[in-house]
Write an enzyme that holds these catalytic residues in place. Structure first.
Site, PDB file in Angstrom:
ATOM      1  N   HIS A 142      -5.133  10.242  -8.168  1.00 30.92           N
ATOM      2  CA  HIS A 142      -4.355   9.123  -7.528  1.00 30.92           C
ATOM      3  C   HIS A 142      -5.174   8.124  -6.852  1.00 30.92           C
ATOM      4  CE1 HIS A 142      -0.415   8.738  -6.048  1.00 30.92           C
ATOM      5  NE2 HIS A 142      -0.783   8.522  -4.800  1.00 30.92           N
TER       6      HIS A 142
ATOM      7  N   HIS B 230       0.535  -1.283   0.002  1.00 32.29           N
ATOM      8  CA  HIS B 230       0.054   0.186  -0.208  1.00 32.29           C
ATOM      9  C   HIS B 230       0.856   1.254   0.115  1.00 32.29           C
ATOM     10  CE1 HIS B 230       0.835   0.948   4.150  1.00 32.29           C
ATOM     11  NE2 HIS B 230       0.744  -0.447   4.587  1.00 32.29           N
TER      12      HIS B 230
ATOM     13  N   ASP C 194      -4.342  12.802 -12.044  1.00 32.86           N
ATOM     14  CA  ASP C 194      -3.689  12.720 -10.552  1.00 32.86           C
ATOM     15  C   ASP C 194      -3.072  14.329 -10.299  1.00 32.86           C
ATOM     16  OD1 ASP C 194      -2.068  11.956  -8.417  1.00 32.86           O
ATOM     17  OD2 ASP C 194      -1.571   9.934  -9.091  1.00 32.86           O
TER      18      ASP C 194
ATOM     19  N   SER D 282       1.231   3.916  -5.393  1.00 32.84           N
ATOM     20  CA  SER D 282       1.918   5.212  -4.805  1.00 32.84           C
ATOM     21  C   SER D 282       3.288   5.065  -3.919  1.00 32.84           C
ATOM     22  CB  SER D 282       0.925   5.910  -3.790  1.00 32.84           C
ATOM     23  OG  SER D 282       1.443   7.245  -3.544  1.00 32.84           O
TER      24      SER D 282
END
Length: 460
Positions: free
Chosen positions: A436, A191, A407, A264
């Site tokens: 995003h 994540h 984004d 990310s």
């Protein structure tokens, strides 16, 4: 003799053309004036917004210096061995290239002037700041002391992992049993910042039927986030995160070959993990990966200025700027929110409402874990990405890059231009109308289908 209608029309037309020609300069001037008046409100609004942003961040500069004094006093009373902040140290240690210089040098004219005045004041009264001490061995008074937050003090302190088994309909959280059999078909999901394994467990894992029926899916809570331990004696460097994943998942589950999927900030960790295990890696998929070319400044400074730009809008960028540039303001926010995360979780769940997992995840970290991860992984990791990308490219690992065209957090050119140039063989997918978060959220099924197809091509 009366002129014909046709002649009268020609005369009228010629007179109009002549009048227009004579009025030409005034018409051009009028048009230019109208254009200036039409752009003036936009320019004025931009100037007002910039002035307001400058005033807000100047106030935060002052507030951060004031809080520096407040925390120094409170820490000296409540802690046996107070840990100094980064305000009074100018450079990182020479023996650790994974400690980011952005911890020590965050360029701000107002803040630097106030800190310079503070240093002179301390010298006058004979109370100079001591050198920075070693990280604390127990949770600080401003951090949470619940079971998951202090799990690192017990034996092991392994990361929290959510596993989706191919033959089980439900998730098995924790993965406390040590697997002795080797796994040849697995996927590891990483994540992003201030998130957790829920980012994958609540989305892609629910579409696991679209993925390979024999694949084991693992989503990990990174060190310092979610339900994983949040050690107070850790600098949360890139290698700390990689070593924690290695010990808690890769080696523990004996993953001999696996796919990597990251979002990310998790992309930075995933690339470092891939560079460490290039022969085990079957493929790597990166969603909204941050990657910046160094220009006149260090790559870490470029990453800080781009990912935490001092702007009031959008709110996500403003929050990132506050938590990245202001050590003591960020500590205050974490003291009020993260230290009491169990209270907020109880209040949110007591009303029997379905709370978005992203809201829950925002409270599941400490100031130390978030502050150091932001600087030592996102900013400091920018200096190490090239060598990791070279290792992935040399190993011939299949790569898929996915980025939303809207984004506002990580500019799309990070992927479409810079990262694609480093990985010319990578598949690039630019998603119109996606930002995003919605590069995955809201299109979970489509992403799972794309991922399954990519994994299938990777086996060829």
């Amino acid at each position: 003799m009366r002129p014909s209608p046709h002649a009268m029309a020609l005369t009228t037309r010629h007179s109009r053309i002549a009048s227009l020609r004579s009025a030409g300069p005034s018409l051009v001037a009028g048009t230019t004036t109208m254009r200036r008046w039409s752009t003036w409100p936009r320019a004025a609004a931009g100037a007002a917004s910039s002035a307001l942003a400058a005033a807000v961040f100047a106030f935060l500069d002052v507030l951060d210096v004031v809080l520096c004094l407040v925390y120094a006093l409170v820490d000296s009373i409540l802690e046996e061995s107070p840990v100094g902040c980064y305000c009074h140290t100018r450079s990182p240690p020479d023996d650790d290239d994974e400690v980011s210089d952005t911890l020590y040098a965050r360029r701000s004219a107002v803040r630097d002037a106030l800190l310079g005045l503070l240093r002179r004041l301390l010298l006058v009264v004979g109370k100079t700041k001591e050198t920075r001490q070693a990280p604390p061995e127990k949770p600080r008074w401003s951090d949470c002391g619940c079971k998951s937050c202090v799990a690192w003090r017990g034996s092991g302190g392994r990361l929290h992992v959510v596993a989706k088994e191919p033959d089980k309909p439900k998730e098995a959280a924790g993965t406390d049993s040590h697997e002795t059999t080797a796994t040849d078909n697995a996927a590891v999901f990483v994540h992003g910042f201030t998130s957790s394994s829920s980012f994958w467990a609540e989305t892609v894992f629910r579409e696991s039927s679209l993925l390979s029926s024999s694949s084991r899916l693992f989503a990990v809570d990174l060190l310092g986030f979610g339900q994983s331990p949040k050690p107070a004696d850790c600098l949360y460097r890139l290698r700390d995160h990689v070593e924690a994943i290695d010990a808690s998942l890769i080696e523990r589950q004996n993953l001999r070959s696996f796919h990597l999927v990251a979002h990310s900030m998790g992309c930075i960790v995933a690339l470092a993990l891939a560079a460490k295990h290039p022969t085990r890696l079957k493929s790597i998929t990166l969603l909204a990966p941050p990657y910046f070319l160094a220009c006149e400044h260090e790559a870490s400074q470029v990453a800080l200025s781009r990912l935490a730009e001092k702007k009031l809008w959008p709110p996500l960028l403003f929050g990132s700027a506050v938590m990245s540039w202001y050590e003591h303001v960020g500590r205050t926010v974490c003291f009020l929110v993260c230290k009491h995360h169990r209270l907020w979780e109880w209040l949110l769940t007591s009303r029997k409402r379905d709370v978005d997992f992203r809201v829950r995840d925002l409270t599941k970290h400490t100031h130390r874990s978030a502050w150091h991860t932001m600087h030592n992984v996102i900013c400091g990791g920018a200096r190490l990405q090239d060598r990791h990308l070279e290792a992935v490219q040399a190993a011939g690992v299949p790569v898929m890059l996915v980025h939303g065209l809207d984004d506002a957090v990580v500019p799309v050119e990070c992927t479409s231009r810079h990262l694609k140039a480093k990985l010319p063989r990578a598949e690039l997918r630019l998603m119109p109308g996606c930002d995003h978060a919605t590069v995955l959220l809201g299109r979970e099924k489509a992403f799972a289908e794309d991922l399954a197809a990519f994994w299938s091509r990777s086996r060829d």
